[in-house]
Motif scaffolding. Sequence first.
Motif, PDB file in Angstrom:
ATOM      1  N   HIS A 180       0.845  -1.198   0.000  1.00  0.00           N
ATOM      2  CA  HIS A 180       0.000   0.000   0.000  1.00  0.00           C
ATOM      3  C   HIS A 180       0.881   1.250   0.000  1.00  0.00           C
ATOM      4  O   HIS A 180       1.950   1.284   0.596  1.00  0.00           O
ATOM      5  N   THR A 181       0.389   2.289  -0.638  1.00  0.00           N
ATOM      6  CA  THR A 181       1.202   3.495  -0.808  1.00  0.00           C
ATOM      7  C   THR A 181       0.778   4.648   0.092  1.00  0.00           C
ATOM      8  O   THR A 181       1.426   5.702   0.078  1.00  0.00           O
ATOM      9  N   ASN A 182      -0.303   4.475   0.865  1.00  0.00           N
ATOM     10  CA  ASN A 182      -0.695   5.526   1.804  1.00  0.00           C
ATOM     11  C   ASN A 182       0.152   5.424   3.064  1.00  0.00           C
ATOM     12  O   ASN A 182       0.269   4.345   3.658  1.00  0.00           O
ATOM     13  N   ASN A 183       0.708   6.534   3.494  1.00  0.00           N
ATOM     14  CA  ASN A 183       1.609   6.510   4.647  1.00  0.00           C
ATOM     15  C   ASN A 183       0.926   5.995   5.908  1.00  0.00           C
ATOM     16  O   ASN A 183       1.565   5.399   6.780  1.00  0.00           O
ATOM     17  N   TRP A 184      -0.381   6.247   6.044  1.00  0.00           N
ATOM     18  CA  TRP A 184      -1.074   5.880   7.273  1.00  0.00           C
ATOM     19  C   TRP A 184      -1.465   4.405   7.333  1.00  0.00           C
ATOM     20  O   TRP A 184      -1.925   3.927   8.369  1.00  0.00           O
ATOM     21  N   GLU A 185      -1.277   3.667   6.258  1.00  0.00           N
ATOM     22  CA  GLU A 185      -1.661   2.261   6.251  1.00  0.00           C
ATOM     23  C   GLU A 185      -0.533   1.401   6.824  1.00  0.00           C
ATOM     24  O   GLU A 185       0.076   0.574   6.147  1.00  0.00           O
ATOM     25  N   ASN A 186      -0.300   1.606   8.113  1.00  0.00           N
ATOM     26  CA  ASN A 186       0.746   0.907   8.843  1.00  0.00           C
ATOM     27  C   ASN A 186       0.334   0.838  10.308  1.00  0.00           C
ATOM     28  O   ASN A 186      -0.834   1.023  10.644  1.00  0.00           O
ATOM     29  N   TRP A 187       1.275   0.572  11.175  1.00  0.00           N
ATOM     30  CA  TRP A 187       0.983   0.415  12.597  1.00  0.00           C
ATOM     31  C   TRP A 187       0.593   1.746  13.241  1.00  0.00           C
ATOM     32  O   TRP A 187       0.878   2.834  12.721  1.00  0.00           O
ATOM     33  N   ALA A 188      -0.056   1.628  14.392  1.00  0.00           N
ATOM     34  CA  ALA A 188      -0.353   2.793  15.220  1.00  0.00           C
ATOM     35  C   ALA A 188      -0.336   2.346  16.673  1.00  0.00           C
ATOM     36  O   ALA A 188      -0.629   1.178  16.988  1.00  0.00           O
ATOM     37  N   LEU A 189       0.009   3.287  17.551  1.00  0.00           N
ATOM     38  CA  LEU A 189       0.026   3.056  18.989  1.00  0.00           C
ATOM     39  C   LEU A 189      -0.969   4.000  19.649  1.00  0.00           C
ATOM     40  O   LEU A 189      -0.995   5.198  19.333  1.00  0.00           O
ATOM     41  N   VAL A 190      -1.778   3.478  20.578  1.00  0.00           N
ATOM     42  CA  VAL A 190      -2.762   4.298  21.265  1.00  0.00           C
ATOM     43  C   VAL A 190      -2.402   4.364  22.753  1.00  0.00           C
ATOM     44  O   VAL A 190      -2.161   3.330  23.386  1.00  0.00           O
ATOM     45  N   LEU A 191      -2.333   5.596  23.281  1.00  0.00           N
ATOM     46  CA  LEU A 191      -2.074   5.835  24.698  1.00  0.00           C
ATOM     47  C   LEU A 191      -3.358   6.348  25.328  1.00  0.00           C
ATOM     48  O   LEU A 191      -3.943   7.328  24.844  1.00  0.00           O
ATOM     49  N   THR A 192      -3.808   5.706  26.416  1.00  0.00           N
ATOM     50  CA  THR A 192      -5.097   6.035  27.007  1.00  0.00           C
ATOM     51  C   THR A 192      -4.951   6.347  28.499  1.00  0.00           C
ATOM     52  O   THR A 192      -3.869   6.201  29.082  1.00  0.00           O
ATOM     53  N   ASN A 193      -6.083   6.703  29.089  1.00  0.00           N
ATOM     54  CA  ASN A 193      -6.114   6.989  30.528  1.00  0.00           C
ATOM     55  C   ASN A 193      -6.311   5.722  31.362  1.00  0.00           C
ATOM     56  O   ASN A 193      -6.662   5.789  32.535  1.00  0.00           O
ATOM     57  N   GLY A 194      -6.111   4.559  30.743  1.00  0.00           N
ATOM     58  CA  GLY A 194      -6.164   3.309  31.471  1.00  0.00           C
ATOM     59  C   GLY A 194      -7.496   2.602  31.428  1.00  0.00           C
ATOM     60  O   GLY A 194      -7.589   1.431  31.799  1.00  0.00           O
ATOM     61  N   LEU A 195      -8.557   3.282  30.969  1.00  0.00           N
ATOM     62  CA  LEU A 195      -9.847   2.626  30.817  1.00  0.00           C
ATOM     63  C   LEU A 195      -9.907   1.898  29.478  1.00  0.00           C
ATOM     64  O   LEU A 195      -9.118   2.165  28.579  1.00  0.00           O
ATOM     65  N   LYS A 196     -10.862   1.009  29.368  1.00  0.00           N
ATOM     66  CA  LYS A 196     -10.999   0.205  28.157  1.00  0.00           C
ATOM     67  C   LYS A 196     -11.941   0.877  27.169  1.00  0.00           C
ATOM     68  O   LYS A 196     -12.832   1.626  27.550  1.00  0.00           O
ATOM     69  N   ARG A 197     -11.742   0.583  25.894  1.00  0.00           N
ATOM     70  CA  ARG A 197     -12.607   1.137  24.856  1.00  0.00           C
ATOM     71  C   ARG A 197     -14.071   0.856  25.196  1.00  0.00           C
ATOM     72  O   ARG A 197     -14.437  -0.268  25.519  1.00  0.00           O
ATOM     73  N   GLY A 198     -14.895   1.876  25.119  1.00  0.00           N
ATOM     74  CA  GLY A 198     -16.313   1.722  25.407  1.00  0.00           C
ATOM     75  C   GLY A 198     -16.685   1.966  26.847  1.00  0.00           C
ATOM     76  O   GLY A 198     -17.871   2.151  27.151  1.00  0.00           O
ATOM     77  N   GLU A 199     -15.711   1.967  27.763  1.00  0.00           N
ATOM     78  CA  GLU A 199     -16.032   2.253  29.158  1.00  0.00           C
ATOM     79  C   GLU A 199     -16.284   3.744  29.343  1.00  0.00           C
ATOM     80  O   GLU A 199     -15.668   4.581  28.671  1.00  0.00           O
ATOM     81  N   GLU A 200     -17.178   4.048  30.262  1.00  0.00           N
ATOM     82  CA  GLU A 200     -17.472   5.448  30.543  1.00  0.00           C
ATOM     83  C   GLU A 200     -16.216   6.150  31.049  1.00  0.00           C
ATOM     84  O   GLU A 200     -15.524   5.658  31.934  1.00  0.00           O
ATOM     85  N   GLY A 201     -15.910   7.299  30.477  1.00  0.00           N
ATOM     86  CA  GLY A 201     -14.737   8.058  30.872  1.00  0.00           C
ATOM     87  C   GLY A 201     -13.486   7.738  30.082  1.00  0.00           C
ATOM     88  O   GLY A 201     -12.449   8.386  30.269  1.00  0.00           O
ATOM     89  N   TYR A 202     -13.574   6.748  29.179  1.00  0.00           N
ATOM     90  CA  TYR A 202     -12.406   6.388  28.359  1.00  0.00           C
ATOM     91  C   TYR A 202     -11.963   7.580  27.514  1.00  0.00           C
ATOM     92  O   TYR A 202     -12.783   8.284  26.920  1.00  0.00           O
ATOM     93  N   SER A 203     -10.657   7.834  27.477  1.00  0.00           N
ATOM     94  CA  SER A 203     -10.135   8.884  26.608  1.00  0.00           C
ATOM     95  C   SER A 203      -8.737   8.499  26.151  1.00  0.00           C
ATOM     96  O   SER A 203      -8.066   7.648  26.765  1.00  0.00           O
ATOM     97  N   GLU A 204      -8.296   9.139  25.091  1.00  0.00           N
ATOM     98  CA  GLU A 204      -6.987   8.834  24.484  1.00  0.00           C
ATOM     99  C   GLU A 204      -6.078  10.041  24.591  1.00  0.00           C
ATOM    100  O   GLU A 204      -6.403  11.127  24.105  1.00  0.00           O
TER     101      GLU A 204
END
Length: 558
Positions: free
Chosen positions: A108-132
């Motif tokens: 693929h030739t799009n620069n964004w079509e590769n890995w990514a790392l997500v840093l959060t406030n420790g809550l899980k995706r979908g939990e109330e208060g979750y933020s990145e």
Amino acid sequence: MKKSLLLGAALTMAAGAMAQLAPGEYYIKNVETGMFLNEGFSWGTHAVTKAYPCAFDITLNAPQEEGAWKLVGIEDNSTPFWSTWGEYVDLIGNGTLHYEFYNYNGGHTNNWENWALVLTNGLKRGEEGYSEYMYLRADAYGWGTAYNHDNDHDKFKNDFEWETFPAEMDGAFVTVDITRAGTEVTVDAKIKAKSGVERYESITLEGINTEVLGTFLTCEGSHLLVNPEVYGDIEEVAENYTVKSAYGYIKIEGEPYMDGGAPTPVYLESVGEAYNIKVADKYLTAKSDIENYLDYVPLHVVDATDEPAGNLSAWQIISREEMIAALANATPENPVEASFFLNAGQIEVNARNNISSWKYIKNGEPSEIVTPDGGWFGHGEWYNKTTYAWCINEEGENKDHQAPVAGVDVVSQDVEGMPAGNYKAEYRVVNQANTALVVKFNDAEGKPYEYEESDLWYNSAWDAIVEHAETAEFTVGEDGKLSIKMEKTIDPEQQNRFAFKSFALYYLGDDSTGVANIAVDENAPVEYYNMQGIRVANPTNGLYIKRQGKKATKVIVK
């Protein structure tokens, strides 16, 4: 360091929470409503429950061996954005987390079509208060509460060559260190391309003020193979399945839907003899207020953090062999569902086998049925999110839609492998009464609803389909064959239209097919085989092939 496993939206479950299903064809029936999970409606996007069964292929995904590098994403690099995630790894207090993995983008030739790392406030995706705090992409780009690209882009340090960046990332070995000191977090990534070229990317974030720093990997248009040493020992990974119908894979994106794209893991939690079905952190839940046999009944979803909705979230997963075995209990007073022998019996919207399953001979030549687009008018398909087959014999731009020649047009479907016996069909066929139409089930004849007015069109056809269900009884012989035919008389001086939908079959039983009632030739041994051709010494309830001498027949053992 606190660790919790959630691979590809997987649910970590206690041992014994799931009974393993053998790969095969299954039907998924809601415990509360008695209706089945089905293919999509409208543009083929939303999963629904319907009164008739739809076949799904269910495959157990290969377990990940201990010590094997963990897959994040889809191996053909079709991974959609925000559709797959690696393990949650949390850093409590100061310290360093280390990731290492291979990144593949398949060219693929799009620069964004590769890995990514997500840093959060420790809550899980979908939990109330979750933020990145940050969604950090491989191409030195990102967003989040601790990073604003317009103001903070200078915080990124890298030595990328953008003309060669996509190629260098394909197959690259990547290490990522996440170091926290107080409220500052520094991410250092080192990339080694297959060619040996080495690159780096680094950024420091401020204002990280939660005790727990959550992290996980994701990707888009690519896939990752992650070293399991980063995770330490994984106590348990839930088994998961791929569930696919004729249209596509069962997935969820906001709502459940069928999609022709890539598979998503499906998790099954045993509830007695049924299952809660979990996809992407949500349980599939049926809707209780069912009003119309032909209406779509959209599924609801319940977040995995909530309790499933009782029997509305409980589904029976029934194999084709079990559906066949159930026929042994059929009587005229208690008919048993047999519609699963048909292909495209309901003409569901966007089901890929609609046209291929029904043969249409028009003016003596093979043609194709039409499935009207619901957007053409203000009700019918548009409201009901359903469709039907439309047959019309016309010549060119003839405004009266008259046929070029007299004759008989035929729409048909041939079915094999049915047990011998008596059946009832329920069907919805509407015919323009200018010329006759006969509905045949083998040698038995049924009648359509006759539309008496002069002009049968999409609206009127749909109204008649909804309001008029017809029935017919017929017999299937020992050859196991059923021929369904709609034979329409064609008159060049008349309009010649008809439409059909919703062929449902019910088995009424046949005493002559019971093993106890079959006359035995004492001079020839009797052998039984299951429907896969495997010899069975002591057959129990179900459909079998009985061979005696040179004669082989299908029988139902009771």
